[in-house]
Design an enzyme around this catalytic site. Structure first.
Site, PDB file in Angstrom:
ATOM      1  N   ARG A 194       0.857  -1.181   0.000  1.00 56.96           N
ATOM      2  CA  ARG A 194       0.000   0.000   0.000  1.00 56.96           C
ATOM      3  C   ARG A 194       0.897   1.236   0.000  1.00 56.96           C
ATOM      4  NH1 ARG A 194      -3.195  -3.253  -1.242  1.00 56.96           N
ATOM      5  NH2 ARG A 194      -5.234  -3.734  -0.310  1.00 56.96           N
ATOM      6  N   GLU A 234      -2.616   7.667  -4.872  1.00 49.33           N
ATOM      7  CA  GLU A 234      -2.739   6.723  -5.986  1.00 49.33           C
ATOM      8  C   GLU A 234      -3.997   7.061  -6.772  1.00 49.33           C
ATOM      9  OE1 GLU A 234      -1.534   2.256  -6.024  1.00 49.33           O
ATOM     10  OE2 GLU A 234      -3.675   2.343  -5.523  1.00 49.33           O
ATOM     11  N   HIS A 251      -0.454  -0.426 -10.217  1.00 48.77           N
ATOM     12  CA  HIS A 251      -1.108  -1.414  -9.349  1.00 48.77           C
ATOM     13  C   HIS A 251      -1.429  -2.695 -10.134  1.00 48.77           C
ATOM     14  CE1 HIS A 251      -3.353  -1.358  -5.259  1.00 48.77           C
ATOM     15  NE2 HIS A 251      -2.979  -2.584  -5.563  1.00 48.77           N
TER      16      HIS A 251
END
Length: 333
Positions: A244, A272, A291
């Site tokens: 994360r 993000e 991602h």
């Protein structure tokens, strides 16, 4: 007397259903559940659909509706939530467990792709492929023999002995690396069994050629890798984050990578996505991917297969392999 099949329904982004649940998986589910019908196949129900009142098993995935008290009041027969994806934090609330409803996650199905992605990033990073490839593209310059860096004899620090962290450790040990691990919930014997050395995070930063992050994003882990810990990393070290983005202080990382002292591979960022033109995109020693570490494309079927097997276990009275308990919630990603 034949008992009626439990009623099953889906809650997820509509395009995920055909990607995750192939016709053979739907057929297996149909043997166990009376699936709520939709146009051309099973229905994906929204939070206010009246048919939820009959649902016994809710199969969820990305963008499932939130299972708070008001939603659960509309599902008085619900007995199990089977999540065909990883994290359940975005839609499963404490009220689910308080009402005695079982919860399962297919996080294990996501772990191997992330571990493979991480191991590949570490292998490339240890050879300094990222800056060398950028320089080669810009100048055509081939690295001299003395610049060519290998992976043998290197030390890798793993932050978090999560299900993904443990898989990464096993891959690193098999590749012959010295592996350090830092996790407040891991004891020395477990670390030894994994083939790693248990240490504290600051010591790990001082000793590692690579720092790879596999901890959950919690209030207490925000900026776990901060400016002070980045400074502890030795010159030429590699930071890999496939967990994360909030675990790393982005501004501090920019400062260290801008000098060329550290390299980084980031599959997650904070924020993000990063805004267009962010300094990290411009640095030749940083690779940022959108991602991609978890299941992608054809791999999404792993989620459907795992969830289908869980439904079969539930309907036959067997324990759920991916069961998530309320006590697990504070430590989940």
């Amino acid at each position: 007397m034949t008992l009626p099949r439990p009623v099953g329904a889906f809650s997820m982004r509509p395009d995920v259903l055909p990607a995750a649940f192939t016709p053979d998986l739907i057929a297996r589910l149909d043997e166990r559940l009376a699936l709520v019908p939709g146009a051309g196949g099973p229905a994906v129900l929204g939070p206010h659909d009246e048919r939820l009142a009959e649902v016994t098993v809710l199969i969820t995935s990305w963008e499932a509706f939130r299972l708070d008290a008001s939603a659960l009041d509309r599902m008085p027969r619900l007995r199990a939530v089977i999540h065909a994806a990883g994290s359940i934090r975005h839609h499963v609330t404490e009220q689910v467990w308080q009402r005695g409803i079982l919860v399962s996650s297919a996080a294990d199905a996501n772990a191997d792709p992330v571990a493979d992605f991480t191991a590949a990033a570490i292998a490339l990073g240890l050879k300094r492929v990222i800056p060398m490839a950028r320089r080669y593209a810009d100048t055509g310059q081939v690295p001299a023999f003395g610049e060519r860096v290998g992976a043998d004899g290197r030390t890798v620090g793993v932050v978090g002995a999560s299900r993904i962290g443990r898989r990464v450790i096993r891959r690193l040990v098999a590749a012959g690396h010295t592996v350090l691990v830092s996790d407040p919930f891991l004891d020395k014997a477990d670390a030894v069994e994994l083939g790693a050395q248990l240490t504290d995070l600051d010591d790990m930063c001082r000793r590692s050629d690579v720092l790879t992050i596999h901890a959950p994003a919690l209030p207490e882990t925000r900026h776990l890798i901060n400016a002070d810990r980045l400074k502890l990393l030795r010159d030429g070290a590699l930071l890999v984050n496939t967990a994360r983005g909030a675990l790393v202080d982005t501004d501090a990382l920019v400062d260290e990578c801008r000098t060329g002292r550290l390299d980084a591979v980031l599959d997650v960022t904070d924020p993000e996505p990063l805004p267009v033109g962010h300094p990290l995109f411009e640095l030749p020693n940083v690779l940022i991917t959108p991602h991609l570490g978890g299941v992608q494309g054809s791999e999404v079927r792993r989620f459907g297969a795992y969830a289908t097997a869980e439904v079969e276990r539930f309907t036959s009275g067997q324990p759920l392999l991916g069961e998530v308990r309320l006590a697990d919630l504070p430590r989940l990603a």
